[in-house]
Each structure stands twice: as C-alpha cells, then as structure tokens.
Design a protein around this motif. Structure first.
Motif, short mmCIF file in Angstrom:
data_model
loop_
_atom_site.label_atom_id
_atom_site.label_comp_id
_atom_site.label_asym_id
_atom_site.label_seq_id
_atom_site.Cartn_x
_atom_site.Cartn_y
_atom_site.Cartn_z
N ILE A 209 14.44 -7.92 53.21
CA ILE A 209 13.09 -8.42 53.39
C ILE A 209 12.16 -7.22 53.56
CG2 ILE A 209 11.56 -9.85 54.79
CD1 ILE A 209 13.71 -11.48 53.49
N LEU A 210 11.02 -7.25 52.88
CA LEU A 210 9.99 -6.23 53.05
C LEU A 210 8.74 -6.89 53.64
CD1 LEU A 210 9.00 -3.32 52.68
CD2 LEU A 210 8.24 -3.95 50.38
N LEU A 211 8.42 -6.55 54.88
CA LEU A 211 7.24 -7.08 55.56
C LEU A 211 6.05 -6.18 55.26
CD1 LEU A 211 8.85 -7.92 59.03
CD2 LEU A 211 8.40 -9.49 57.15
N LEU A 212 4.99 -6.77 54.72
CA LEU A 212 3.81 -6.01 54.31
C LEU A 212 2.63 -6.45 55.17
CD1 LEU A 212 4.30 -6.60 50.49
CD2 LEU A 212 4.87 -4.51 51.72
N GLY A 213 1.92 -5.50 55.72
CA GLY A 213 0.77 -5.88 56.54
C GLY A 213 0.07 -4.67 57.11
N GLU A 214 -1.17 -4.89 57.54
CA GLU A 214 -1.97 -3.82 58.10
C GLU A 214 -1.42 -3.38 59.46
OE1 GLU A 214 -5.94 -5.26 58.34
OE2 GLU A 214 -6.11 -5.70 56.19
N THR A 215 -1.87 -2.22 59.89
CA THR A 215 -1.49 -1.73 61.21
C THR A 215 -1.92 -2.72 62.28
OG1 THR A 215 -1.70 0.57 60.52
CG2 THR A 215 -1.88 0.13 62.87
N GLY A 216 -1.00 -3.01 63.20
CA GLY A 216 -1.33 -3.85 64.35
C GLY A 216 -1.13 -5.34 64.17
N VAL A 217 -0.59 -5.80 63.02
CA VAL A 217 -0.39 -7.24 62.84
C VAL A 217 0.86 -7.74 63.54
CG1 VAL A 217 -1.66 -7.36 60.66
CG2 VAL A 217 0.80 -6.90 60.62
N GLY A 218 1.70 -6.83 64.04
CA GLY A 218 2.91 -7.25 64.75
C GLY A 218 4.11 -7.42 63.86
N LYS A 219 4.30 -6.52 62.92
CA LYS A 219 5.43 -6.64 61.98
C LYS A 219 6.77 -6.65 62.70
CE LYS A 219 3.77 -3.17 59.47
NZ LYS A 219 2.35 -3.10 59.86
N ASP A 220 6.86 -5.94 63.83
CA ASP A 220 8.11 -5.92 64.58
C ASP A 220 8.44 -7.29 65.16
OD1 ASP A 220 5.85 -5.57 66.18
OD2 ASP A 220 7.01 -4.70 67.81
N LEU A 221 7.42 -8.07 65.56
CA LEU A 221 7.66 -9.42 66.08
C LEU A 221 8.23 -10.32 65.00
CD1 LEU A 221 4.51 -10.15 68.27
CD2 LEU A 221 6.73 -9.27 68.98
N PHE A 222 7.70 -10.21 63.79
CA PHE A 222 8.20 -11.03 62.69
C PHE A 222 9.61 -10.61 62.29
CE2 PHE A 222 3.60 -11.35 62.48
CZ PHE A 222 3.42 -12.71 62.32
N ALA A 223 9.90 -9.32 62.37
CA ALA A 223 11.26 -8.85 62.08
C ALA A 223 12.24 -9.40 63.10
CB ALA A 223 11.29 -7.32 62.07
N ARG A 224 11.86 -9.41 64.38
CA ARG A 224 12.76 -9.94 65.41
C ARG A 224 12.98 -11.44 65.24
NH1 ARG A 224 10.45 -5.94 68.97
NH2 ARG A 224 8.87 -7.34 69.80
N ARG A 225 11.93 -12.14 64.80
CA ARG A 225 12.12 -13.57 64.55
C ARG A 225 13.11 -13.78 63.41
NH1 ARG A 225 8.83 -18.47 65.24
NH2 ARG A 225 9.46 -20.01 63.70
N LEU A 226 12.99 -13.00 62.35
CA LEU A 226 13.95 -13.10 61.24
C LEU A 226 15.37 -12.89 61.74
CD1 LEU A 226 12.03 -11.19 58.44
CD2 LEU A 226 12.89 -13.52 58.23
N HIS A 227 15.57 -11.90 62.59
CA HIS A 227 16.92 -11.63 63.11
C HIS A 227 17.41 -12.78 63.99
CE1 HIS A 227 20.37 -9.47 64.68
NE2 HIS A 227 19.94 -9.72 65.90
N ARG A 228 16.54 -13.28 64.88
CA ARG A 228 16.96 -14.35 65.79
C ARG A 228 17.34 -15.61 65.04
NH1 ARG A 228 12.23 -13.11 68.83
NH2 ARG A 228 11.35 -15.07 68.05
N ARG A 229 16.69 -15.89 63.92
CA ARG A 229 16.96 -17.11 63.18
C ARG A 229 18.07 -16.92 62.13
NH1 ARG A 229 12.91 -20.96 64.12
NH2 ARG A 229 11.94 -20.39 66.10
N SER A 230 18.68 -15.75 62.08
CA SER A 230 19.70 -15.48 61.06
C SER A 230 21.09 -15.73 61.62
CB SER A 230 19.58 -14.04 60.56
OG SER A 230 20.10 -13.14 61.53
N ARG A 231 22.07 -15.74 60.75
CA ARG A 231 23.46 -15.90 61.18
C ARG A 231 23.98 -14.65 61.89
NH1 ARG A 231 25.94 -16.47 55.23
NH2 ARG A 231 24.04 -17.70 55.09
N ARG A 232 23.19 -13.58 61.85
CA ARG A 232 23.58 -12.33 62.51
C ARG A 232 22.97 -12.21 63.91
NH1 ARG A 232 25.27 -8.23 58.73
NH2 ARG A 232 25.26 -9.00 56.59
N SER A 233 22.42 -13.28 64.43
CA SER A 233 21.64 -13.19 65.67
C SER A 233 22.47 -12.74 66.87
CB SER A 233 20.99 -14.54 65.97
OG SER A 233 21.98 -15.52 66.17
#
Length: 525
Positions: A209-233
């Motif tokens: 997955i490649l998360l694209l966004g401006e500085t400060g949009v919280g890309k790390d929060l969306f990455a953590r959500r992806l991990h939490r909802r995955s089979r690798r959580s």
C-alpha cells in the motif's frame, strides 16, 4: 413516539445515521435542549457517537469516566439517574449546548441512563433541559422504556457491524478479537468515511500500500489502522522514518549487520525487516530514500530475501509493506529522483488521503478532540470555541493539516491562561487567539445590495494592454519565485532544492543560469 423510534432504528441505514435519528427523536419526545449518546471504549472513555442540541465540536470530545463524576454515577446504576438542579457535580457539557455555546450551564435538569449490550455497559444516554422540573418521575419511567428500545437498536447495530467485519476478515479468532476496536481516526465527512471503507477492504490483503498525502494529514494513523485490520495484526508493526535515516547507516538499519561489518559493529544486529517478520513494515517518507538504497530495497521486495551487512547469508522475509510519502513520486521518477521499478513495486494499491480543507466540518470535530485534551492537560473546567473561531477554522486552508490544527488549539488554550484567564471558568477561545491568516468573509447578497445602494462604487477600469506582461515573462517570474523559495527552504542546497522541485539537479542549474539566478556553472553534486 415509541413506534416512530422503532421504525427509525430498524430501518436499513448507516450506523451513524440510525443513532443520530434516535438522538433527535428522543430530544423531541422529551422537549429537552440536548441529548447525547456516548459509547464506552476499552479504556473507560466515553465518546459521543450521536448528539442533538450540542455543538458540532462536541463530537470530537473524549470523556475519561474517572474525570467526570456525573458520567461515572450514571454508569454505576442500571436505572435512570436524575441529578438535582442544585447538584455540585460539574457538568461535562458546560459551554457545549448549541444555544449557549461557550457559556456555563445555569441551574438545569439533567438525567441519564446506562445502555447495555449482553449485560455489559455499551455506553450511556444523557438528556439536559435548561428548564428545571422538566424530568419528573413520569419522564424517568419513560426514559427507562425508551432505553430498552435503544439497547435493542444498539445490539442490531453491533451485530450488523460484526457481520460486515467477519465477511471482510474471515471467521478467524483474531478477527473476532478486533471487532469493536475503537479507531483513532476522527471524522464524519464523506471523504474520510469513504477512505476508511476502502482501507478496511484492502487491509486484509497482502498487497503493498502506498499512502499519499500532504504533510500533517496523519498518514501514520492510517497505516496503523491498516495493520490492525489485517491478518498480521498479532505480529509487530515496525515504522521506519526514511527521511531520518543517515545514508551511511541506512542499509544497516533496514537489513542489519554482523559483528565486524564496519567500524563500531561490535555485535550482530538484526535490521527492521527482521524485526517486522510476519508483520508489517511501514516506510514513512519513502520518497526521501537515497537512490543507492532504493536499488537494494527493490531487490528485497522482488526476492523476499535480505542479507545482513557483512555476510552472504540469505534470510527469508515475510513482511507486508506499507509506504507513505508527501511527494509526487510519479513526477520524481520522471525527474530521475526515484526509481521507476521501485515506485511500481510500492504503489500496487495507492491510497490518497484527503487534506483537512476537503473534510468539511471534520475540522470542528478534530478541534473538539484537541480542546478536550488541552482541558485535561491544563486542568481547566472547560474550554470551548466561539462561533467566530469556528468560522475562522472552517475558512482557513490548513496547509499543515491536522498537525497544524493540534498546535493551533494547544497554543490558543495556553494563551488564554497566560493572559490571566481562570482555570475555574469555562474559557471561550475567540478567533484572535488562533493566529490564523484568514481572509474576511465575503459579504452576503443583502449586504452587497445595501452597500451598492448607499454608496455606488464604479466598476474598476480595465488595465492598459501595454501593462500586461508577456506569457514568457510571467512564466519566468513564477520560476524565479519557486526556485528562490526552494533554495530558502533548503538553506541554499541546490541538490535538495532540485529534489523538492521535482527536477534533475543539472536541469535546475541550467534553468537558474538562464533566469539569471546563477552566473558560474558550479560543479554538480
């Protein structure tokens, strides 16, 4: 009314809409000023999921039960709880009622009830009326009846959510453990809800997955959500800030090294890939990776194998890659600043994250969240936004996005205290404390008509044709400005300025000389 409420709660509606209709219907039924539905999370924190009669910013609040005795009292009882108008317990909604925004609540009636799901508290329902005596014994008995209906709706809503998540996650035990997990991402806008739905659909795949966004949009929060909802959580998620990796140590950080691989390598050390084995590796600011390391990272992604620095031994890897960047990587590949083959490996599923200015009223929800954080951290009775401050927040373009908003709110709360405000009052933040460069609002049609009638203003004269610069001159002016700003931001570093502008360094030097910004052909880095 009970029949209407049942129809609304049983309708095929999104969860948020269903609960919001319930809050509105209950407010109408009791003719009260405010109703709130608050859900309890695993950290004993209540957050509003629906409200009627409360300011929009309230939806971003998080209420720690231990800090709010009224909420704690409601949760301690099964029957409806009524608070005497003379109660000294502080009201969590001080300054949050829509028609009394920013003002302390006067003596008023308040009652609430705990809502249960399978004999466990799901949350609470609260009702506030500014007129004392509004909630008598009959009203409390009716609240108990409506509470039972609402609890049934909560069960239906949760079962529907579980069914959706089970279809996405499969019937594994890990999936069941994740159901009902509170999200850190706040927002009710269509843009953010659509994004969260897309994230949940792709989370359980192993696609990069490649998360694209401006500085400060919280890309790390969306990455953590992806991990939490995955089979690798249940496996680790390792984050790497590529912008902070020194080029001389980057290979060792990612792939590890053995003793004696270089001066200072006194023992074997695993890299980030090994630390993330079986889980997720989050490459933040991946566009900052030097070209030399990009080639080595590409080989790892192609072969699924790494080698520690200083040895030929091959280690098999099993990690899911999530990358993030605020740069236009596609443009950088064309400029030779990023490898095209690595870009295609990382962007199998690109996900753009909307900036805050495109999220409608989410700015007020997020502001409410940061206000509650500031209230607890500074020991305030309450801190709210004035209506003018809300309008300023919504007009501002937020180039720094959510991170900038957090800083603005925290700074404004501190400024109020520094100017002598009392912690025992409900403090109201005005637009002057936000320090936002916001253009004044456009006058309404009626205002424009009154101005025109009172003092007609002649239309501006068109500019002289000879005063209009040529298109080439305009382009060169724009180019000089862009190069000057890039050099100022990088403290005169031409290579970094070229990277920021998406140009090859040699092309930037040539362009600067043509524009008269550079005289001698310096040696290229």
């Amino acid at each position: 009314m009970e029949k209407t409420l049942l129809n609304d709660l049983s309708a095929d509606l999104p969860d948020g809409v269903r609960l919001q209709r319930a809050a509105t219907a209950i407010r109408q039924a009791f003719a009260c000023d405010a109703v709130g539905l608050l859900m309890l999370d695993a950290a004993d924190t209540l957050h509003l999921v629906a409200a009627a009669g409360l300011a929009h910013e309230a939806l971003g609040r998080r209420f720690v039960v231990a800090q709010h005795p009224r909420f704690a009292t409601i949760l301690s009882r099964r029957e409806p709880t009524w608070f005497d108008p003379e109660s000294v317990l502080p009201d969590p909604y001080d300054g949050l009622l829509d028609d009394r925004k920013g003002s302390p609540l006067p003596v008023h009636d308040c009652m609430g009830m705990t809502l249960y799901r399978q004999d466990r508290p799901w949350g609470i329902m609260t009702l506030d009326a500014l007129a004392t005596g509004a909630f008598d014994e009959a009203a409390r008995a009716r609240l108990l009846q409506l509470g039972l209906i609402l609890q049934a709706a909560v069960r239906v809503t949760d079962l529907e959510r579980e069914n959706r998540q089970l279809r996405q996650l499969g019937s594994s035990q890990q999936g069941l453990e994740r159901i009902g997990e509170a999200t850190e991402i706040l927002g009710h806008s269509e843009a953010i809800q659509s994004l969260l739905h897309e994230l949940d659909l792709v989370a359980d795949s192993d696609l990069p997955i490649l998360l694209l966004g401006e500085t400060g949009v919280g890309k790390d929060l969306f990455a953590r959500r992806l991990h939490r909802r995955s089979r690798r959580s249940q496996q680790p998620m390792i984050q790497v800030n590529c912008a902070a990796l020194p080029e001389s140590l980057a290979e060792s950080e990612l792939f590890g090294h053995v003793k004696g691989a270089f001066s200072g390598a006194t023992s074997d050390r695993p890299g980030r890939f090994e630390a993330a084995q079986g889980g997720t590796l989050f490459l933040d600011e991946v566009g900052e990776l030097p070209l030399s390391l990009q080639a080595k990272l590409l080989r790892v992604l192609q072969n699924g194998e790494i080698q520690r620095l200083g040895t030929d031994q091959v280690i098999k890897t099993d990690v899911r890659i999530i990358a993030a960047t605020n740069r236009d990587l596609k443009a950088n590949t064309q400029a030779g600043l990023f490898r095209t083959d690595l870009y295609h490996r990382l962007s199998v599923y690109p996900i753009p994250i909307p900036p805050l200015r495109e999220r409608d009223r989410d700015v007020l929800i997020l502001a409410g969240h940061f206000l509650e954080f500031s209230r607890a951290r500074l020991g305030l009775r309450g801190v709210r936004l004035s209506y003018e401050a809300e309008r300023a927040l919504r007009r501002y373009p937020w180039p720094g996005n959510v991170r900038e908003l957090e800083h603005v709110i925290s700074r404004a709360a501190l400024k109020m205290l520094s100017r002598g405000a009392s912690r025992d009052q409900v403090l109201t933040i005005g637009p002057e404390l936000l320090d936002l460069d916001v253009a004044p609002p456009e006058p309404s049609v009626d205002e424009r008509s009154r101005i025109s009638a009172a003092d007609p203003v002649p239309p501006p004269e068109p500019p002289l044709v000879d005063a209009i610069p040529s298109l080439r001159d305009s382009v060169e002016i724009c180019q000089r400005r862009a190069i000057g700003e890039a050099l100022a931001a990088t403290r005169g570093n031409w290579a970094q300025a070229a990277r920021a502008l998406g140009l090859d360094p040699s092309n930037l030097h040539k362009l600067a000389r043509r524009l008269g910004m550079k005289q001698e052909p310096d040696a290229l880095p």
